[in-house]
Enzyme design. Structure first.
Site, PDB file in Angstrom:
ATOM      1  N   PRO A 153      -1.380  -4.831  82.690  1.00  0.00           N
ATOM      2  CA  PRO A 153      -2.410  -4.488  81.706  1.00  0.00           C
ATOM      3  C   PRO A 153      -3.755  -4.239  82.374  1.00  0.00           C
ATOM      4  O   PRO A 153      -4.141  -4.938  83.304  1.00  0.00           O
ATOM      5  CB  PRO A 153      -2.468  -5.730  80.815  1.00  0.00           C
ATOM      6  CG  PRO A 153      -1.092  -6.294  80.903  1.00  0.00           C
ATOM      7  CD  PRO A 153      -0.635  -6.029  82.311  1.00  0.00           C
ATOM      8  N   CYS A 154      -4.459  -3.225  81.869  1.00  0.00           N
ATOM      9  CA  CYS A 154      -5.567  -2.680  82.638  1.00  0.00           C
ATOM     10  C   CYS A 154      -6.939  -2.985  82.069  1.00  0.00           C
ATOM     11  O   CYS A 154      -7.930  -2.502  82.580  1.00  0.00           O
ATOM     12  CB  CYS A 154      -5.406  -1.161  82.719  1.00  0.00           C
ATOM     13  SG  CYS A 154      -5.297  -0.387  81.092  1.00  0.00           S
ATOM     14  N   GLN A 155      -7.039  -3.796  81.010  1.00  0.00           N
ATOM     15  CA  GLN A 155      -8.342  -3.969  80.363  1.00  0.00           C
ATOM     16  C   GLN A 155      -9.407  -4.465  81.334  1.00  0.00           C
ATOM     17  O   GLN A 155     -10.553  -4.049  81.277  1.00  0.00           O
ATOM     18  CB  GLN A 155      -8.239  -4.940  79.182  1.00  0.00           C
ATOM     19  CG  GLN A 155      -7.476  -4.367  78.009  1.00  0.00           C
ATOM     20  CD  GLN A 155      -5.999  -4.722  78.081  1.00  0.00           C
ATOM     21  OE1 GLN A 155      -5.442  -4.925  79.153  1.00  0.00           O
ATOM     22  NE2 GLN A 155      -5.344  -4.771  76.942  1.00  0.00           N
TER      23      GLN A 155
END
Length: 417
Positions: free
Chosen positions: A98-100
């Site tokens: 996940p890239c948040q």
């Protein structure tokens, strides 16, 4: 497998699979799934409905692993022997953490716990030792952070991951990929990391040169133009003005509406792809947002003021009375701006509303019979804990991108480059 494809390349595990965009693309490229890991129940429901139980099934799911949402940490703790037994039997590990925490659009924080999921990814790689790796992430994954003292760190986190994977015996190649170059009607630049186990490399190669050489043939097979697909080409048959609005959910008077979709006689090349073999089948997730009258008026003002494809200027924000950082109107003649998980970041190019989940799915290159499950949106504090439909679609790897990466990996796997 979908589309009657008989060829099988190799097998793969999809980590951080989300609702299944990467897996859908890999399946269409001929890869067979072993299992997928996704922690959110709603996103996994979508994945399972389409890719395990449905038309796009191409998984030979192991009996020891329940078909439910889970985490890599859970796998590492509860199934160490089963994972160890896969060593040497898996050809590819796909998926991007996940890239948040890395997103240039948000608050970038090198200590964001979500960034540590890369550590779990690498632990899986170490145990399973696949032949190939492909890791997809936002551009910010390859940009330097500022630490808690505001000082710029020496190297981007992607280079930390690269060095760790090289220690595990992989040669790592990195580059940026532009989705609009591969038929996706969206300007979505992603950082791609491809790993090849060093014992498989007998000569110098550049996977990204091979990928670029596949582009025109890929578009030709899709019967798409060599120029980017515009957002209007992608979603013009879903405009509300063309249909009667019918009941969707909630109260009969004030509830949600949806268009009574009937495919037009003439579909353009991209719409034909999205509706291949579907005849009159209606796609799901056509629910139209229930905007208040004052919101609709505000959107009309934005449509009148905003230059299509550009964000609102500070001056326009003052006129409209909004402090929202990102809001823009789609340019119908160009690919969409990058979709986010917040549906009100983008307005329709000709109608005073946000897009439906289905319109977002079209912009991501999901076919119309790919069914999204779970809530449509989540508000307040639950936003970081849940993955409703808009978030599932916004976070997904575009299936076309997954497919062309699958074709590249086939070339590497077969040695035909």
């Amino acid at each position: 497998m979908e589309s009657g494809k008989e060829k099988t390349v190799g097998n793969y595990i999809d980590l951080f699979s989300g609702c299944g965009g990467f897996s859908l693309g890999l399946g269409k490229a001929g890869w067979k799934g072993v299992f997928a890991v996704e922690k959110d129940p709603m996103a996994f429901d979508t994945f399972k409905h389409n890719l395990i139980d449905g038309k796009y099934n191409h998984f030979n799911w192991p009996t020891w692993l329940p078909q439910r949402s889970t985490t890599i940490q859970d796998l590492l703790e509860n199934y160490p022997q089963e994972l160890a037994s896969l060593k040497g039997k898996v050809d590819l590990i796909a998926g991007g953490p996940p890239c948040q925490g890395f997103s240039l659009a948000g608050r970038r924080n090198s200590e964001d716990p979500r960034n540590k999921l890369s550590e779990e990814y690498m632990k899986m790689v170490e145990i399973v030792s696949p032949k190939y790796l492909v890791l997809e992430n936002v551009r910010g994954f390859n940009s330097k952070f500022r630490d808690s003292k505001g000082e710029r760190e020496k190297q981007p986190y992607s280079m930390v991951v690269k060095a760790r994977l090289e220690k595990l015996g992989y040669q790592i190649f990195t580059d940026y990929l532009h989705s609009e170059h591969y038929g996706v009607p969206q300007k979505r630049t992603r950082f791609i990391m491809i790993g090849i186990r060093s014992d498989l490399l007998s000569k110098e190669i550049n996977p990204f040169q091979i990928l670029a050489s596949l582009r025109l043939d890929f578009l030709d097979k899709k019967k798409l133009s060599h120029t980017p697909v515009s957002v209007q080409s992608a979603i013009s048959d879903l405009e509300t003005s063309k249909y009667q609005l019918i009941y969707h959910s909630g109260s009969q008077i004030n509830g949600f509406k949806q268009i009574d979709y009937k495919p037009p006689r003439r579909l353009n090349a991209y719409q034909k792809l999205m509706r291949e073999g579907l005849k009159s089948t209606k796609p799901n997730s056509l629910r139209i947002a229930r905007h208040r009258p004052e919101t609709i008026e505000k959107f009309k003002t934005i449509l009148a003021l905003c230059q299509p494809g550009k964000g609102l200027s500070d001056e326009h924000k003052k006129i409209i009375g909004t402090k929202k950082q990102v809001i823009s109107v789609l340019n119908p003649k160009e690919p969409s701006r990058t979709l986010t998980t917040l549906p009100d970041d983008l307005l329709h190019y000709s109608e005073p509303r946000i897009l439906t989940v289905r319109e977002n799915a079209r912009i991501q290159s999901f076919p119309d019979d790919y069914v999204f499950k779970g809530k449509y949106t989540t508000g307040g504090s639950r936003r970081t804990q849940e993955c409703p439909r808009y978030t599932q679609v916004g976070n997904a790897v575009p299936p076309f991108l997954g497919e062309v990466l699958g074709l590249l990996l086939e070339k590497l796997y077969m040695g035909s480059y």
